[in-house]
Structure formats: C-alpha cells, structure tokens
Design a protein around this motif. Structure first.
Motif, PDB file in Angstrom:
ATOM      1  N   HIS A 209       0.848  -1.184   0.000  1.00 35.76           N
ATOM      2  CA  HIS A 209       0.000   0.000   0.000  1.00 35.76           C
ATOM      3  C   HIS A 209       0.893   1.247   0.000  1.00 35.76           C
ATOM      4  N   PRO A 210       0.524   2.300  -0.731  1.00 35.53           N
ATOM      5  CA  PRO A 210       1.369   3.512  -0.765  1.00 35.53           C
ATOM      6  C   PRO A 210       1.707   4.061   0.618  1.00 35.53           C
ATOM      7  N   ASP A 211       0.800   3.943   1.579  1.00 36.22           N
ATOM      8  CA  ASP A 211       1.068   4.446   2.923  1.00 36.22           C
ATOM      9  C   ASP A 211       2.109   3.626   3.668  1.00 36.22           C
ATOM     10  N   SER A 212       2.407   2.417   3.150  1.00 32.46           N
ATOM     11  CA  SER A 212       3.384   1.540   3.814  1.00 32.46           C
ATOM     12  C   SER A 212       4.771   1.631   3.199  1.00 32.46           C
ATOM     13  N   GLU A 213       4.915   2.321   2.066  1.00 35.82           N
ATOM     14  CA  GLU A 213       6.191   2.308   1.355  1.00 35.82           C
ATOM     15  C   GLU A 213       7.332   2.932   2.146  1.00 35.82           C
ATOM     16  N   GLU A 214       7.036   3.824   3.062  1.00 37.53           N
ATOM     17  CA  GLU A 214       8.104   4.428   3.858  1.00 37.53           C
ATOM     18  C   GLU A 214       8.834   3.387   4.706  1.00 37.53           C
ATOM     19  N   LYS A 215       8.190   2.261   4.975  1.00 33.30           N
ATOM     20  CA  LYS A 215       8.828   1.224   5.791  1.00 33.30           C
ATOM     21  C   LYS A 215      10.094   0.688   5.129  1.00 33.30           C
ATOM     22  N   ARG A 228       7.721 -12.833  14.269  1.00 32.98           N
ATOM     23  CA  ARG A 228       7.706 -12.180  15.583  1.00 32.98           C
ATOM     24  C   ARG A 228       6.319 -11.647  15.929  1.00 32.98           C
ATOM     25  N   LEU A 229       5.318 -12.070  15.161  1.00 29.54           N
ATOM     26  CA  LEU A 229       3.996 -11.461  15.253  1.00 29.54           C
ATOM     27  C   LEU A 229       3.357 -11.600  16.623  1.00 29.54           C
ATOM     28  N   ASP A 230       2.959 -10.479  17.210  1.00 27.85           N
ATOM     29  CA  ASP A 230       2.027 -10.457  18.327  1.00 27.85           C
ATOM     30  C   ASP A 230       0.647 -10.475  17.693  1.00 27.85           C
ATOM     31  N   VAL A 231      -0.180 -11.447  18.063  1.00 27.39           N
ATOM     32  CA  VAL A 231      -1.456 -11.631  17.362  1.00 27.39           C
ATOM     33  C   VAL A 231      -2.348 -10.404  17.451  1.00 27.39           C
ATOM     34  N   ARG A 232      -2.048  -9.458  18.351  1.00 29.08           N
ATOM     35  CA  ARG A 232      -2.843  -8.237  18.446  1.00 29.08           C
ATOM     36  C   ARG A 232      -2.322  -7.146  17.520  1.00 29.08           C
ATOM     37  N   ASP A 233      -1.147  -7.345  16.948  1.00 28.32           N
ATOM     38  CA  ASP A 233      -0.526  -6.314  16.123  1.00 28.32           C
ATOM     39  C   ASP A 233      -1.045  -6.353  14.695  1.00 28.32           C
ATOM     40  N   GLU A 234      -1.052  -5.213  14.071  1.00 24.68           N
ATOM     41  CA  GLU A 234      -1.403  -5.100  12.658  1.00 24.68           C
ATOM     42  C   GLU A 234      -0.159  -5.346  11.820  1.00 24.68           C
ATOM     43  N   ASP A 235      -0.350  -5.963  10.663  1.00 21.12           N
ATOM     44  CA  ASP A 235       0.751  -6.173   9.733  1.00 21.12           C
ATOM     45  C   ASP A 235       1.368  -4.815   9.414  1.00 21.12           C
ATOM     46  N   PRO A 236       2.686  -4.652   9.593  1.00 18.61           N
ATOM     47  CA  PRO A 236       3.312  -3.336   9.383  1.00 18.61           C
ATOM     48  C   PRO A 236       3.264  -2.860   7.931  1.00 18.61           C
ATOM     49  N   ILE A 237       3.175  -3.788   6.987  1.00 24.23           N
ATOM     50  CA  ILE A 237       3.091  -3.391   5.577  1.00 24.23           C
ATOM     51  C   ILE A 237       1.779  -3.926   5.012  1.00 24.23           C
ATOM     52  N   GLN A 238       0.874  -3.006   4.726  1.00 31.27           N
ATOM     53  CA  GLN A 238      -0.450  -3.371   4.257  1.00 31.27           C
ATOM     54  C   GLN A 238      -0.451  -3.607   2.739  1.00 31.27           C
ATOM     55  N   VAL A 239      -1.407  -4.405   2.291  1.00 35.56           N
ATOM     56  CA  VAL A 239      -1.524  -4.744   0.876  1.00 35.56           C
ATOM     57  C   VAL A 239      -2.317  -3.660   0.149  1.00 35.56           C
ATOM     58  N   ALA A 240      -1.845  -3.297  -1.043  1.00 36.24           N
ATOM     59  CA  ALA A 240      -2.508  -2.264  -1.842  1.00 36.24           C
ATOM     60  C   ALA A 240      -3.821  -2.786  -2.419  1.00 36.24           C
ATOM     61  N   THR A 241      -4.707  -1.868  -2.729  1.00 41.88           N
ATOM     62  CA  THR A 241      -5.962  -2.196  -3.398  1.00 41.88           C
ATOM     63  C   THR A 241      -5.692  -2.432  -4.879  1.00 41.88           C
ATOM     64  N   LYS A 242      -6.235  -3.508  -5.405  1.00 40.65           N
ATOM     65  CA  LYS A 242      -5.979  -3.867  -6.799  1.00 40.65           C
ATOM     66  C   LYS A 242      -6.296  -2.693  -7.733  1.00 40.65           C
ATOM     67  N   GLY A 243      -5.333  -2.395  -8.605  1.00 40.82           N
ATOM     68  CA  GLY A 243      -5.501  -1.317  -9.571  1.00 40.82           C
ATOM     69  C   GLY A 243      -4.983   0.026  -9.110  1.00 40.82           C
ATOM     70  N   ASP A 244      -4.476   0.118  -7.866  1.00 39.07           N
ATOM     71  CA  ASP A 244      -4.002   1.397  -7.325  1.00 39.07           C
ATOM     72  C   ASP A 244      -2.825   1.918  -8.162  1.00 39.07           C
ATOM     73  N   PRO A 245      -2.961   3.075  -8.818  1.00 38.77           N
ATOM     74  CA  PRO A 245      -1.866   3.601  -9.645  1.00 38.77           C
ATOM     75  C   PRO A 245      -0.695   4.122  -8.825  1.00 38.77           C
ATOM     76  N   ASP A 246      -0.893   4.308  -7.516  1.00 37.28           N
ATOM     77  CA  ASP A 246       0.181   4.805  -6.658  1.00 37.28           C
ATOM     78  C   ASP A 246       0.962   3.682  -5.975  1.00 37.28           C
ATOM     79  N   CYS A 247       0.710   2.442  -6.369  1.00 36.20           N
ATOM     80  CA  CYS A 247       1.474   1.308  -5.838  1.00 36.20           C
ATOM     81  C   CYS A 247       2.695   1.089  -6.725  1.00 36.20           C
ATOM     82  N   TYR A 248       3.864   1.267  -6.137  1.00 38.60           N
ATOM     83  CA  TYR A 248       5.118   1.153  -6.894  1.00 38.60           C
ATOM     84  C   TYR A 248       5.999  -0.018  -6.442  1.00 38.60           C
ATOM     85  N   ALA A 249       5.717  -0.599  -5.280  1.00 35.64           N
ATOM     86  CA  ALA A 249       6.629  -1.605  -4.722  1.00 35.64           C
ATOM     87  C   ALA A 249       5.894  -2.898  -4.391  1.00 35.64           C
ATOM     88  N   VAL A 250       6.524  -4.005  -4.699  1.00 35.82           N
ATOM     89  CA  VAL A 250       6.034  -5.306  -4.269  1.00 35.82           C
ATOM     90  C   VAL A 250       6.988  -5.821  -3.193  1.00 35.82           C
TER      91      VAL A 250
END
Length: 349
Positions: A209-215, A228-250
């Motif tokens: 997701h574009p908001d995760s690229e800074e990671k 190392r996942l704590d089951v209460r934690d959110e995945d630090p790098i979220q998946v982009a929405t299909k077709g998002d033109p601002d997604c540059y990184a896999v």
C-alpha cells in the motif's frame, strides 16, 4: 555377533559419508528443532541399534531402516559412540540421551544394572528419499484451506534463524498466511511434490500500500511480521488495493524452499514461476517498479544477492537488512545461468 560391535570404532562399521547423508537430511527436517550435534549422535545410535539387530554381517552400513528392535546401550558405550573427535564422559552421554528423549526421538526402558534398553522413535521423514525415485515438482496457487498448516511448518523451520523469534510461531504464521490469502491470493504460490501434492516451497509477493512504502527506508526489523507477530498487532506493511496507480513496490514476504530440497532444479522451477507471477501482478498494478525483501535465513540472503538484489537499509539492532532490485531487471534475468553460481550443499546448519 553383536558383542563384536565396538562403539569407539563407529567409523569403521558406519562410514562417515553415510553418516553425513543421514545427518544432513535430519538436521533440515521442517518441524524438528534438532542441532547438527544432536543429529550426529542420534544417527550413530540408529546405526548402533541397526547392527545390534542385524549383526556385524551387515557392516559396514550403507543404508538404515526404521524397523529396528530396542537395544541395550550403556552410558560408557554411548560416550565411545558419540565422542570420537572430542572428549566426553559417560555422564555427558547420558545427558545427551536425555536430551534426545525430551525431543521424543527415543525412550528409555528397563536397565540390567549396566546398560539401559533404548527404543528409537524414528520418523518416516528421517529416511532419505532414494535419488533414483525422487519426486518431481510443480508450481501451483496457494490453497489456504489445505496448505496453511504445512507451509507454516516449513516457514517455522526457516524462521528459527531469527534470534528474536518467540518459542512457537505456528499459530502466528498460519494466521498471517490466511490473512494474506484473503487480501491478495494472486501473490501466493507454492512448489508441490508430484507424488503427494504437498507444498515444499512457498512464495508471497504482496503489492505494498502507498502508505506503507516508507517502511522500506526504515529499519527492516520494524517490518518483520510472521516470525515475531504479536497476534494483536497489525501487519506493518499493508496490501494495496488492486488497480491502485500509486502502488510502486512489491514486498516479497517469503520465498522459501524446504531446506533439504534446495537444488538447482527446484530453484529454477520456482524462480520461473516467480517471473510469471510478477508479470501477472504488474497487470493489476501498472506502475509497479520496485521489489523489496528481507532474508531471515542466510541461504535465502545468499540466493537473493546472487540473483542481483543489493542491500540497502541495514538494521542497527540486528543482522537484518532490506534487499532491493528493480522489477524490470528481475524480469530480465537469465536465471538459469545465474543460479549455477549457488552452492546448494551449503545449508548453514
């Protein structure tokens, strides 16, 4: 004939190259946290028990089988059997037998005053596959309903190289795999055995997701998830929405082959599938241009660097580092030639 077996002469009746074949196979079995030293001692006990059952006429050993009876072995004999290159006492040998028992690899029975009767618990997977009848392999989509548990066991063995991992990771890994499969199933692939259909390799290519690229410009340990996942934690790098033109990184969340099945052939088969998968993903994300990954296992990092990934951001608090490659460059790789440069016998065990 059994009384002719001399434990201290183990390499005469059990050649070192045959021992090493079994040790190498056992130490990389997924789901078994067994060190090379423990595997060595277990294999020697296996060989000793085999000859106690078959007699010295079966020496020198060329192959072992799991159908052996229980046998007596004193701590003194175990010490002679184990410590051929180092000094070790019968007490130390007894402690090692206790350690193997704690891993459910053997059971102690009655004692005759000098020796204890041992029964080995030899998993079927500890018998190496005959190279002449080895499986072929094929690539396929990840099936969350049927593959999650088996893939989680494979990954837990790889993630054991992360010194900050929790004691058990299977639940966390299965949870993460199922989440990824819901968010972007097209990016999850497996390498399967032809004979059983079971996965022996797994790859996860997830558009970030574009908001995760800074990671990707921060410490990589901040983005390690499954190991190392704590089951209460959110995945630090979220998946982009299909077709998002601002997604540059896999983000290559995982690219693993079962450690004892890393070969030139399996690597080429799985990389070819990765090429095809990334070409499909680029149809969903037309501006995709960068590939990032973190390699937890040293074999994976060596593999990535040989392919042409380069290290970017290192972690000040661990040995982890971001590995980067332009997508176009990856898709243009002559991987069949490049992968000849990998040492597939180096398991870093």
């Amino acid at each position: 004939m059994n009384d002719q077996i001399q434990p201290s002469n183990v390499e005469e009746w059990f050649p070192r190259d045959i021992q090493n074949k079994y040790i190498e196979h056992i130490v990389h079995q997924p789901g078994f946290k067994i060190t090379r030293r423990q595997a060595t001692y277990f294999v020697r006990l296996w060989g000793y028990g085999y000859l106690m059952h078959q007699g010295m006429a079966a020496a020198p050993i060329s192959t072992l089988n799991r159908q052996i009876s229980s046998f007596y072995c004193s701590h003194s004999d175990a010490a002679d059997l184990f410590y051929t290159e180092t000094s070790g006492t019968p007490r130390a040998a007894g402690q090692m037998i206790d350690k193997l028992a704690s891993k459910n690899l053997l059971r102690r029975g009655e004692a005759d005053g000098v020796a204890t009767r041992l029964s080995l618990n030899i998993p079927q997977s500890f018998e190496p596959t005959d190279p002449e009848v080895e499986d072929s392999f094929f690539t396929d989509a990840f099936d969350a309903r049927n593959d999650a548990t088996l893939v989680a066991s494979l990954l837990e063995d790889v993630y054991s190289y992360d010194p900050e991992r929790p004691e058990s990771m299977l639940y966390n890994i299965k949870k993460g795999l199922r989440q990824w499969a819901r968010k972007y199933p097209e990016g999850l692939r497996v390498l399967r055995r032809e004979s059983t259909g079971e996965p022996i390799g797994f790859s996860a290519f997830l558009p970030a997701h574009p908001d995760s690229e800074e990671k990707f410009d921060l410490a990589p340990s901040l983005s390690v998830h499954l190991s190392r996942l704590d089951v209460r934690d959110e995945d630090p790098i979220q998946v982009a929405t299909k077709g998002d033109p601002d997604c540059y990184a896999v983000f290559v969340r995982s690219w693993q082959i079962q450690l004892n099945l890393w070969t030139y052939e399996t690597a080429c088969t799985f990389i070819k599938d990765s090429h095809q998968t990334l070409q499909t993903i680029r149809e969903d994300f037309p501006n995709l241009s960068d590939i990032y990954t973190i390699a937890i296992h040293p074999l994976s990092e060596n593999f990535a660097l040989t392919l042409g990934f380069r290290a970017t951001k290192a972690d000040p608090n661990s040995s982890l580092r971001w590995l980067y490659m332009p997508l176009d460059r990856f898709l243009a790789l002559d991987y069949e030639d490049i992968l000849l440069n990998i040492d597939y016998n180096h398991r870093y065990g």
